[in-house]
Scaffold this active site. Structure first.
Site, short mmCIF file in Angstrom:
data_model
loop_
_atom_site.label_atom_id
_atom_site.label_comp_id
_atom_site.label_asym_id
_atom_site.label_seq_id
_atom_site.Cartn_x
_atom_site.Cartn_y
_atom_site.Cartn_z
N HIS A 402 0.82 -1.21 0.00
CA HIS A 402 0.00 0.00 0.00
C HIS A 402 0.86 1.26 0.00
CE1 HIS A 402 -3.23 -2.73 0.79
NE2 HIS A 402 -2.75 -3.08 1.97
N HIS A 564 -7.64 -4.54 -0.74
CA HIS A 564 -7.10 -5.88 -0.98
C HIS A 564 -7.97 -6.65 -1.96
CE1 HIS A 564 -6.11 -4.82 3.32
NE2 HIS A 564 -4.91 -4.95 2.78
#
Length: 677
Positions: A402, A564
């Site tokens: 991320h 995700h």
């Protein structure tokens, strides 16, 4: 379709798939050549071949001896936890084994070396065979350095010759150790090792990126004895100590444990322990007399990569009582469908197993003014000038993938420390605890992270462990993703890009030396005032799989998808930027407490591969919509702040401001990816 260059041969009876398959498999033509023969486009050929594979018209056969070698390599790799294992297939015995190992070793080494590497090189017949087989391929800034001192021996594979012979085709700088391999006494060794030039050479050697060595047995006819480096008395001593193998002049027993003898105190070279600290350790050895030595080396974990031959590999497995490797499969099987849904993605990575450590090495190296790793806990990253006495420590963390969340938000005025997990996986409790210790200034520690099950479990465990060290920990979960649960169940929501605002507010409160209670209060207030929603246009793929982690139609988008790949709230045909922005904003506006005359902060975040051009188009629309509501924009950020690898798409976060939050948002901070004030 273009007119065919040739009429379809009669034997194929108008079966274009069979014709394409025949040209590909039997005639060995490339797809471009097939396209010319058949008078069709290359893309059509690709489609024909994919369909032919799916229908079993074209299949892949692996030559049995190579399949057997592959099975042995896989078994060795798994049993001894090797990073890689290459097994040379059996042949008719017409070529010397050492030459075949040399060719295989050269191929492996050539694929591993990188510009700027330092390669430690031991000596021996196999190492010299590798050097002789190495093709000329200059690798920029490569250094090749001897692992042991030199000898006056006349044989062709002495330490100096192995290093220089290997350095030449690689265009590498060759560094010869300016000392003999074995000296007359321990005192002479210590004196030589204290010499500045030798100390400098060993400092470089200990920092080597890779090391190449053969594995020697302790049989009376083995190289370690015939080389003349060791006398009869020492031989007898090492035999009495049950020495089984030798690597770079260092002896070990049948389980790979170091055997210390008379020679060790007089040897100038790396110890087994020092060799073990080098990340990539390439061992090349084979032959029936080497089986116990190879097994000892593998049991001791001295090699990470093994190159050997099939007979040796099979004997090593048998000697270690491993299950017998199954016989080679002799039947053909269909290869995987290409051109269908299974797509192998491209990434600029080395070994996926090392990607987190390599990323951290890169991050810390790129931002030494902001970040450092905790000694003994490489997954714990600390702000260089963040923690200080009397200050509440802010610890954030979560899975990798991320970036710049979370690593990029560590610095003075923001987070004091960050625990780093694997890709899309929570960090374990230990690095979180080390972060807490490093961030603690005696006023307590605040844990902040996204609301995901694994993170909650591990951070809670770390908090309990910290309490045992008398560190008080408070936790604030971020829950800004409005798509992940209804408004009346905000505690179940996920934390996504709005982390940026929430961490910023909390970091400012900590930097102002507020109490733990007030820091927690400000963090909770920021979390309650932050609202995020995203849209995904294409999937990401994980470094370990190189496969999409979900599929989405080429003309579709998914509103509200998680970072995700968690399901969103609607999958629809892709619409214009303004229409998508409006749909996201309507859901945020439904919960945003701001009214006409109020101010907000805006974050337009790329999920990875969506460029700034498109983000600014979205930002423009956000400003238009806020203006029409009479809501002022205090500040706007546009770019990569919370990504999902290479996922295409964007998210919009809005922070409703009051005077306190505005003041904290404007508080100076300086971290690797963000600076304010």
């Amino acid at each position: 379709m273009r007119e065919r260059a040739e009429a379809i041969p009669l034997q194929f009876r108008d079966d274009l798939l069979l014709w394409a398959g025949w040209l590909y498999v039997h005639d060995g033509l490339t797809q471009n050549d097939i396209a010319k023969v058949m008078g069709i486009s290359r893309a059509t050929v690709n489609g024909y071949l994919a369909e032919a594979r799916t229908r079993g018209i074209v299949s892949l056969n692996i030559e049995p001896s190579r399949l057997g070698a592959l099975g042995i390599a896989q078994a060795l790799k798994q049993r001894f936890r090797l990073a890689e294992c290459i097994v040379v297939p059996e042949d008719d015995g017409s070529r010397p084994l050492v030459k075949r190992l040399g060719e295989a070793g050269a191929g492996v080494l050539r694929s591993l070396l990188r510009p700027g590497d330092t390669l430690g090189v031991a000596w021996g017949r196999t190492v010299m065979a590798i050097a002789d087989s190495m093709s000329h391929v200059a690798i920029p800034d490569l250094s090749v350095i001897q692992v042991t001192g030199g000898t006056t021996a006349t044989f062709d594979f002495a330490p100096e010759r192995c290093a220089s012979r290997l350095a030449e085709p690689l265009g590498a700088r060759c560094i010869s150790l300016t000392a003999p391999a074995v000296v007359s006494s321990a005192a002479a060794r210590d004196m030589l090792m204290a010499e500045p030039i030798l100390r400098e050479q060993f400092d470089l050697l200990r920092r080597a990126d890779k090391i190449l060595f053969g594995i020697c047995s302790t049989r009376p006819d083995s190289l370690i004895y015939t080389s003349g480096l060791i006398g009869q008395a020492a031989m007898t001593q090492y035999h009495a100590l049950r020495a089984t193998a030798v690597v770079a002049g260092r002896f070990m027993d049948d389980h790979g444990r170091p055997v210390q003898g008379e020679l060790d105190a007089r040897m100038i070279g790396l110890s087994l322990e020092e060799i073990g600290r080098i990340k990539t350790r390439i061992a090349v050895a084979g032959g029936p007399d080497k089986v116990p030595a190879v097994l000892a080396c593998l049991r001791g974990g001295h090699a990470t990569i093994l190159v050997t031959d099939a007979a040796t590999g099979r004997s090593v497995l048998k000697a270690d009582e491993a299950p017998e490797v199954s016989e080679p499969q002799r039947s053909s099987r269909k290869i995987q469908d290409m051109g269908g849904k299974v797509v192998r993605t491209k990434k600029l990575i080395n070994d996926p197993k090392n990607i987190i450590e390599e990323m951290l090495e890169g991050v810390v190296g790129a931002h030494p003014r902001h970040l450092r790793q905790v000694t003994g806990s490489p997954r714990s990253v600390v702000a260089v000038d963040g923690p200080r006495p009397g200050k509440v420590g802010l610890v954030i963390g979560g899975g990798s993938g991320h970036e710049p969340t979370f690593l990029g938000f560590v610095g003075r005025g923001l987070a004091d420390a960050c625990a780093v997990g694997n890709v899309f996986a929570s960090p374990p409790p230990d690095p979180i605890l080390e972060c807490a210790k490093a961030a603690s200034g005696g006023a307590g520690v605040l844990f902040m992270y996204g609301n995901y099950t694994g993170d909650v479990m591990n951070f809670d465990m770390a908090a309990e462990m910290a309490a045992m060290d008398d560190i008080e920990v408070r936790t604030v979960l971020t829950t800004d993703d409005v798509a992940s649960a209804p408004a009346d169940q905000k505690g179940k929501r996920r934390g996504v890009a709005g982390n940026f605002f929430i961490f910023k507010i909390a970091g400012a409160a900590c930097d102002r030396m507020w109490s733990l209670e007030d820091c927690e209060r400000a963090a909770r207030k920021a979390n309650a005032s932050t609202f995020t929603m995203g849209v995904a246009l294409s999937p990401c793929s994980l470094p370990h799989t190189l496969r999409h982690n979900f599929e989405i139609g080429e003309n579709d988008m998914e509103i509200g998808m998680g970072i995700h790949g968690e399901p969103g709230i609607a999958r629809e045909p892709l619409r214009s930027a303004d229409e998508v922005t409006d749909e996201i904003l309507e859901r945020i506006f439904a919960e945003l407490p701001s009214r006409k005359g109020d101010k907000v902060a805006v974050l337009v975040n790329s999920l990875g591969s969506t460029p700034l051009m498109e983000l600014y188009v979205i930002s423009r629309r956000v400003h238009q919509r806020l203006a029409r509501k009479g809501i002022g924009v205090h500040a706007t950020w546009v770019g990569n702040y919370c990504t999902s690898l290479e996922m295409a798409g964007a998210s919009i976060s809005i922070l409703a401001l009051d005077d306190e939050l505005t003041e904290l948002l404007d508080h100076p901070c300086d971290c690797a990816s963000f600076r304010a004030g």
